[in-house]
Scaffold this motif. Structure first.
Motif, PDB file in Angstrom:
ATOM      1  N   ILE A  26       7.094   9.734   1.010  1.00  0.00           N
ATOM      2  CA  ILE A  26       6.640  10.046  -0.343  1.00  0.00           C
ATOM      3  C   ILE A  26       7.492   9.242  -1.313  1.00  0.00           C
ATOM      4  O   ILE A  26       8.717   9.385  -1.343  1.00  0.00           O
ATOM      5  CB  ILE A  26       6.774  11.552  -0.642  1.00  0.00           C
ATOM      6  CG1 ILE A  26       5.952  12.369   0.365  1.00  0.00           C
ATOM      7  CG2 ILE A  26       6.347  11.869  -2.073  1.00  0.00           C
ATOM      8  CD1 ILE A  26       6.148  13.866   0.247  1.00  0.00           C
ATOM      9  N   THR A  27       6.838   8.382  -2.104  1.00  0.00           N
ATOM     10  CA  THR A  27       7.559   7.545  -3.061  1.00  0.00           C
ATOM     11  C   THR A  27       7.214   7.985  -4.482  1.00  0.00           C
ATOM     12  O   THR A  27       6.108   8.460  -4.761  1.00  0.00           O
ATOM     13  CB  THR A  27       7.164   6.064  -2.902  1.00  0.00           C
ATOM     14  OG1 THR A  27       5.749   5.948  -3.075  1.00  0.00           O
ATOM     15  CG2 THR A  27       7.559   5.561  -1.518  1.00  0.00           C
ATOM     16  N   LYS A  37       2.470   8.193   2.255  1.00  0.00           N
ATOM     17  CA  LYS A  37       2.029   7.312   3.336  1.00  0.00           C
ATOM     18  C   LYS A  37       2.464   7.934   4.659  1.00  0.00           C
ATOM     19  O   LYS A  37       3.629   8.271   4.857  1.00  0.00           O
ATOM     20  CB  LYS A  37       2.661   5.921   3.169  1.00  0.00           C
ATOM     21  CG  LYS A  37       2.524   5.010   4.369  1.00  0.00           C
ATOM     22  CD  LYS A  37       1.176   4.389   4.482  1.00  0.00           C
ATOM     23  CE  LYS A  37       1.154   3.341   5.603  1.00  0.00           C
ATOM     24  NZ  LYS A  37      -0.216   2.895   5.848  1.00  0.00           N
ATOM     25  N   ASP A  38       1.546   8.135   5.588  1.00  0.00           N
ATOM     26  CA  ASP A  38       1.854   8.687   6.914  1.00  0.00           C
ATOM     27  C   ASP A  38       1.812   7.576   7.956  1.00  0.00           C
ATOM     28  O   ASP A  38       0.987   6.650   7.869  1.00  0.00           O
ATOM     29  CB  ASP A  38       0.841   9.767   7.302  1.00  0.00           C
ATOM     30  CG  ASP A  38       0.998  11.026   6.470  1.00  0.00           C
ATOM     31  OD1 ASP A  38       2.112  11.250   5.964  1.00  0.00           O
ATOM     32  OD2 ASP A  38       0.018  11.773   6.338  1.00  0.00           O
TER      33      ASP A  38
END
Length: 301
Positions: A26-27, A37-38
């Motif tokens: 997580i950004t 993003k996973d």
């Protein structure tokens, strides 16, 4: 894992077991906007690597280390190891030391052999930094009297005295012994992995000084065969002697005040005739008392 998080830009995560795992990133940008993003990763099952358990030794002794599951090994620190790049080095550490072993396995990841670092340790015990000893006060007693036995060494050891049940108490740096005959006592000191023993002797004798305290043979054979070649006085209690030997004509053929010296069967430098000789003995025992004995000895060649 779900319970593991990090705010570092490039974190490292270790997996105990193999399997498939989802990593979420997580950004947040400078405006507070977030994006997730996973990534699914597969972690291979680790090989079966192992290292020896923690060991305890006494200072100066050796410890056998070993590791398994790899194709190459590198131990550290290498200074106290015989060979640092084998699976089973011998360690002789002067002090307690933690060892690590870098195990290179045949398992590959990203074109490289997987490496694992395991640790073990060797605990070094010290019995005493000064030489150990044992004393008895007094060393010469009348049977049944007391003597104080003292173990000399640094504090901290457990000291057991042998023969069993021969001292009071049985364990301790200072104990009391009351032997009824000459006895050697052993103090066994232990501390951690260390164990060492020392001995001390007490001469305990019965009161008085009696003819039976001296052993005097009635026959001897001075033929230089190495057996029974000298006529001499023996006895554990005997401390001093005056021994005189006479032939059948009343001539003195031998005399000594030395307990270690015996008659070699010669008179005036020549072999004495075979036959019976009379002897007179004044013996002084270790307790200071004296006894007088007389008898005969037969010289045989």
């Amino acid at each position: 894992g779900a319970s593991k998080t990090s705010t570092a830009q490039n974190p490292v995560s270790f997996y105990k077991d193999g399997g498939t795992f989802t990593i979420s990133l997580i950004t947040t940008n400078s405006y507070g906007c977030k994006n997730k993003k996973d990534e699914v990763i597969t972690v291979g099952d680790p090989p079966d690597v192992d290292v020896s358990n923690v060991q305890a030794i006494c200072r100066g002794e050796k410890a056998q280390l070993f590791a398994s599951g790899g194709i190459a090994y590198q131990w550290a620190p290498p200074q106290t190891l015989d060979i640092a790049n084998i699976y089973n080095p011998v360690a002789i550490p002067p002090v307690s030391t933690e060892y690590t072993v870098d195990i290179t396995t045949s398992q590959m990841n990203a074109g490289k052999n997987c490496e694992f670092v395991l640790t073990t340790s060797v605990t070094v015990d010290v019995l005493s930094n000064v030489p150990i000893a044992a004393t008895a006060t007094p060393v010469l007693i009348t049977a049944g009297d007391n003597s104080t036995l003292i173990y000399i060494g640094e504090p901290g050891a457990t000291v057991r005295w042998f023969p069993l049940n021969s001292t009071s108490p049985a364990i301790g740096y200072t104990v009391t012994a009351s032997p009824d005959h000459p006895t050697t006592y052993t103090a066994v000191a232990s501390r951690g992995a260390c164990e060492e023993d020392v001995t001390v002797h007490i001469d305990a004798y019965t009161a008085g000084c009696f003819p039976k305290d001296a052993f005097i043979p009635n026959t001897f054979t001075p033929n230089d065969d190495g057996e029974n070649d000298r006529f001499r006085v023996l006895g554990f209690k005997i401390d001093e002697v005056k021994l005189s030997i006479y032939n059948r004509w009343g001539e003195k053929v031998f005399e000594t005040n030395d307990l270690s010296v015996g008659w070699d069967g010669k008179y005036k430098g020549k072999p004495a005739d075979v036959g019976v000789f009379g002897w007179y003995l004044t013996a002084k025992c270790v307790n200071g008392e004296e006894t007088f004995i007389k008898g005969n000895v037969t010289l045989i060649r």
